[in-house]
Design a protein around this motif. Structure first.
Motif, PDB file in Angstrom:
ATOM      1  N   LEU A 293       0.821  -1.211   0.000  1.00 24.29           N
ATOM      2  CA  LEU A 293       0.000   0.000   0.000  1.00 24.29           C
ATOM      3  C   LEU A 293       0.852   1.257   0.000  1.00 24.29           C
ATOM      4  O   LEU A 293       1.752   1.414   0.823  1.00 24.29           O
ATOM      5  CB  LEU A 293      -0.903  -0.009   1.238  1.00 24.29           C
ATOM      6  N   ARG A 294       0.545   2.178  -0.944  1.00 19.23           N
ATOM      7  CA  ARG A 294       1.272   3.439  -1.043  1.00 19.23           C
ATOM      8  C   ARG A 294       0.270   4.562  -1.283  1.00 19.23           C
ATOM      9  O   ARG A 294      -0.360   4.632  -2.341  1.00 19.23           O
ATOM     10  CB  ARG A 294       2.317   3.402  -2.158  1.00 19.23           C
ATOM     11  N   LEU A 295       0.112   5.415  -0.270  1.00 19.79           N
ATOM     12  CA  LEU A 295      -0.854   6.506  -0.346  1.00 19.79           C
ATOM     13  C   LEU A 295      -0.198   7.811   0.086  1.00 19.79           C
ATOM     14  O   LEU A 295       0.616   7.836   1.013  1.00 19.79           O
ATOM     15  CB  LEU A 295      -2.046   6.253   0.587  1.00 19.79           C
ATOM     16  N   LEU A 296      -0.581   8.894  -0.577  1.00 23.12           N
ATOM     17  CA  LEU A 296      -0.226  10.239  -0.138  1.00 23.12           C
ATOM     18  C   LEU A 296      -1.531  11.029  -0.095  1.00 23.12           C
ATOM     19  O   LEU A 296      -2.086  11.380  -1.141  1.00 23.12           O
ATOM     20  CB  LEU A 296       0.776  10.896  -1.098  1.00 23.12           C
TER      21      LEU A 296
ATOM     22  N   GLU B  54      -0.127   3.827 -14.066  1.00 20.34           N
ATOM     23  CA  GLU B  54       1.070   3.653 -13.243  1.00 20.34           C
ATOM     24  C   GLU B  54       0.852   4.219 -11.841  1.00 20.34           C
ATOM     25  O   GLU B  54       1.424   3.742 -10.862  1.00 20.34           O
ATOM     26  CB  GLU B  54       2.266   4.373 -13.860  1.00 20.34           C
ATOM     27  N   ALA B  55       0.045   5.273 -11.757  1.00 20.61           N
ATOM     28  CA  ALA B  55      -0.265   5.936 -10.493  1.00 20.61           C
ATOM     29  C   ALA B  55      -1.574   6.690 -10.690  1.00 20.61           C
ATOM     30  O   ALA B  55      -1.922   7.057 -11.811  1.00 20.61           O
ATOM     31  CB  ALA B  55       0.847   6.899 -10.074  1.00 20.61           C
ATOM     32  N   ILE B  56      -2.281   6.925  -9.608  1.00 18.72           N
ATOM     33  CA  ILE B  56      -3.577   7.601  -9.669  1.00 18.72           C
ATOM     34  C   ILE B  56      -3.560   8.824  -8.762  1.00 18.72           C
ATOM     35  O   ILE B  56      -3.090   8.759  -7.617  1.00 18.72           O
ATOM     36  CB  ILE B  56      -4.713   6.659  -9.238  1.00 18.72           C
ATOM     37  N   PHE B  57      -4.073   9.938  -9.288  1.00 18.64           N
ATOM     38  CA  PHE B  57      -4.256  11.151  -8.491  1.00 18.64           C
ATOM     39  C   PHE B  57      -5.709  11.571  -8.614  1.00 18.64           C
ATOM     40  O   PHE B  57      -6.200  11.854  -9.709  1.00 18.64           O
ATOM     41  CB  PHE B  57      -3.336  12.262  -8.976  1.00 18.64           C
TER      42      PHE B  57
ATOM     43  N   ARG C 260      -6.342  -2.122  -7.739  1.00 16.88           N
ATOM     44  CA  ARG C 260      -5.062  -1.647  -8.284  1.00 16.88           C
ATOM     45  C   ARG C 260      -4.146  -1.128  -7.188  1.00 16.88           C
ATOM     46  O   ARG C 260      -2.929  -1.308  -7.237  1.00 16.88           O
ATOM     47  CB  ARG C 260      -5.282  -0.525  -9.312  1.00 16.88           C
ATOM     48  N   VAL C 261      -4.746  -0.452  -6.182  1.00 19.12           N
ATOM     49  CA  VAL C 261      -3.945   0.131  -5.103  1.00 19.12           C
ATOM     50  C   VAL C 261      -3.546  -0.920  -4.074  1.00 19.12           C
ATOM     51  O   VAL C 261      -2.379  -1.023  -3.687  1.00 19.12           O
ATOM     52  CB  VAL C 261      -4.698   1.294  -4.434  1.00 19.12           C
ATOM     53  N   LEU C 262      -4.513  -1.714  -3.612  1.00 19.66           N
ATOM     54  CA  LEU C 262      -4.237  -2.668  -2.538  1.00 19.66           C
ATOM     55  C   LEU C 262      -3.475  -3.899  -3.013  1.00 19.66           C
ATOM     56  O   LEU C 262      -2.610  -4.411  -2.302  1.00 19.66           O
ATOM     57  CB  LEU C 262      -5.541  -3.107  -1.877  1.00 19.66           C
ATOM     58  N   GLU C 263      -3.796  -4.388  -4.213  1.00 14.30           N
ATOM     59  CA  GLU C 263      -3.183  -5.629  -4.683  1.00 14.30           C
ATOM     60  C   GLU C 263      -1.993  -5.387  -5.600  1.00 14.30           C
ATOM     61  O   GLU C 263      -0.968  -6.066  -5.490  1.00 14.30           O
ATOM     62  CB  GLU C 263      -4.225  -6.495  -5.390  1.00 14.30           C
ATOM     63  N   ASP C 264      -2.124  -4.401  -6.498  1.00 12.56           N
ATOM     64  CA  ASP C 264      -1.026  -4.141  -7.446  1.00 12.56           C
ATOM     65  C   ASP C 264      -0.004  -3.159  -6.895  1.00 12.56           C
ATOM     66  O   ASP C 264       1.100  -3.049  -7.424  1.00 12.56           O
ATOM     67  CB  ASP C 264      -1.585  -3.607  -8.766  1.00 12.56           C
ATOM     68  N   GLY C 265      -0.385  -2.424  -5.866  1.00 12.14           N
ATOM     69  CA  GLY C 265       0.564  -1.529  -5.201  1.00 12.14           C
ATOM     70  C   GLY C 265       0.874  -0.255  -5.949  1.00 12.14           C
ATOM     71  O   GLY C 265       1.919   0.373  -5.697  1.00 12.14           O
ATOM     72  N   ILE C 266      -0.018   0.200  -6.871  1.00 15.44           N
ATOM     73  CA  ILE C 266       0.284   1.445  -7.563  1.00 15.44           C
ATOM     74  C   ILE C 266       0.084   2.629  -6.607  1.00 15.44           C
ATOM     75  O   ILE C 266      -0.774   2.593  -5.723  1.00 15.44           O
ATOM     76  CB  ILE C 266      -0.563   1.626  -8.838  1.00 15.44           C
ATOM     77  N   PRO C 267       0.871   3.682  -6.741  1.00 15.57           N
ATOM     78  CA  PRO C 267       0.742   4.840  -5.853  1.00 15.57           C
ATOM     79  C   PRO C 267      -0.589   5.560  -6.051  1.00 15.57           C
ATOM     80  O   PRO C 267      -1.060   5.716  -7.190  1.00 15.57           O
ATOM     81  CB  PRO C 267       1.918   5.737  -6.264  1.00 15.57           C
ATOM     82  N   TYR C 268      -1.160   6.007  -4.949  1.00 17.11           N
ATOM     83  CA  TYR C 268      -2.414   6.758  -4.966  1.00 17.11           C
ATOM     84  C   TYR C 268      -2.189   8.082  -4.262  1.00 17.11           C
ATOM     85  O   TYR C 268      -1.729   8.112  -3.108  1.00 17.11           O
ATOM     86  CB  TYR C 268      -3.510   5.964  -4.250  1.00 17.11           C
TER      87      TYR C 268
ATOM     88  N   ASP D  45     -12.132   2.620   0.787  1.00 21.58           N
ATOM     89  CA  ASP D  45     -11.743   1.788   1.928  1.00 21.58           C
ATOM     90  C   ASP D  45     -10.279   1.340   1.824  1.00 21.58           C
ATOM     91  O   ASP D  45      -9.945   0.182   2.071  1.00 21.58           O
ATOM     92  CB  ASP D  45     -12.677   0.575   2.026  1.00 21.58           C
ATOM     93  N   LEU D  46      -9.415   2.274   1.467  1.00 24.00           N
ATOM     94  CA  LEU D  46      -7.989   1.961   1.380  1.00 24.00           C
ATOM     95  C   LEU D  46      -7.325   1.992   2.750  1.00 24.00           C
ATOM     96  O   LEU D  46      -6.280   1.383   2.954  1.00 24.00           O
ATOM     97  CB  LEU D  46      -7.285   2.956   0.442  1.00 24.00           C
ATOM     98  N   VAL D  47      -7.929   2.729   3.678  1.00 21.59           N
ATOM     99  CA  VAL D  47      -7.470   2.767   5.066  1.00 21.59           C
ATOM    100  C   VAL D  47      -8.681   2.551   5.972  1.00 21.59           C
ATOM    101  O   VAL D  47      -9.801   2.941   5.623  1.00 21.59           O
ATOM    102  CB  VAL D  47      -6.771   4.102   5.423  1.00 21.59           C
ATOM    103  N   PRO D  48      -8.493   1.952   7.161  1.00 16.21           N
ATOM    104  CA  PRO D  48      -9.623   1.604   8.027  1.00 16.21           C
ATOM    105  C   PRO D  48     -10.041   2.716   8.981  1.00 16.21           C
ATOM    106  O   PRO D  48     -10.338   2.472  10.149  1.00 16.21           O
ATOM    107  CB  PRO D  48      -9.085   0.384   8.792  1.00 16.21           C
TER     108      PRO D  48
END
Length: 245
Positions: free
Chosen positions: A5-8, A84-87, A112-120, A152-155
């Protein structure tokens, strides 16, 4: 929680006296690194999506990244699949969430975010929809999504643009703090992180760190709100146990 998981998650895109994404552009560059070449931008929170995409494209190109706007794609789902990444930018959270549902993108972006690990990257409304639900947004329900449940990327939930009570104000309406406390009067409601403008949350795997300059206020049901400065380790929120609504 997925280790990839990669989130900003930023409270706002423009800080008073600054430029679009100016206050967080170094965070964005550090977060994306050299491997990401193009960003998929989601402008659904505003009505003038062409102008919004133009502004975002100019900013990301100035940082060395290409930008494709999902609203220009004939197949939004394919655009997410290839990203590759989502904004996801700010605007009205209800409008944003509705269009994500309309295009069948909720579970696809989540995967894509949780399983593939692309930056969000999320800003304001884009940060709201990264959480469990949009129950703690500041926005008016100008449209009705089929559900308030989000990516629901974070709880936990986030309240972007969090404002502290003004002790000198004569305004008699509820403060932001009171609104969040009212939310926690309902059972099984998750923690809410109040992100002041100029603050952002970086999530890397199982680690969550408060960044920026202005700090945050944490609300947990049944407890008094707590104040947290930049640099606070919020990793415990990623494993916070509660019964989801």
């Amino acid at each position: 929680m997925a280790k990839r998981l990669r989130l900003l998650l930023t409270s706002n895109s423009t800080l008073h006296g600054g430029t679009y994404l100016g206050h967080c552009q170094l965070h964005i560059q550090d977060f994306l690194g050299p491997n990401v070449k193009r960003i998929l931008f989601v402008p659904y929170a505003l009505s003038d999506q062409d102008a919004y995409a133009k502004m975002a494209r100019e900013r990301f190109e100035s940082l060395g990244y290409g930008l494709d706007s999902i609203h220009e794609s004939p197949d939004p789902r394919e655009a997410v699949t290839k990203a590759e990444a989502i904004f996801i930018g700010g605007g009205n959270t209800f409008r944003l969430l509705k269009v994500l549902y309309d295009h069948g993108l909720i579970q696809l972006i989540r995967r894509r975010v949780l399983e593939d690990g692309i930056p969000y990257i999320g800003s304001s409304a884009g940060t709201n929809v990264a959480t469990i639900s949009i129950n703690t947004t500041n926005d008016m329900p100008i449209v009705y999504p089929p559900s308030l449940m989000a990516l629901d990327l974070v709880p936990f939930n986030i309240n972007p643009h969090y404002l502290d009570p003004d002790v000198n104000s004569t305004h008699m309406g509820e403060t932001r703090e009171k609104r969040i406390l009212q939310y926690h009067e309902e059972p099984n409601t998750p923690p809410v992180l109040g992100l002041r403008e100029g603050s952002l949350l970086l999530v890397e795997g199982n680690t969550a760190t408060l960044q920026g300059k202005t700090g945050a206020r944490l609300f947990v049901r049944g407890k008094s709100p707590t104040e947290h400065p930049p640099g606070t380790d919020f990793s415990f929120l990623l494993a916070e146990g509660y019964e989801k609504p």
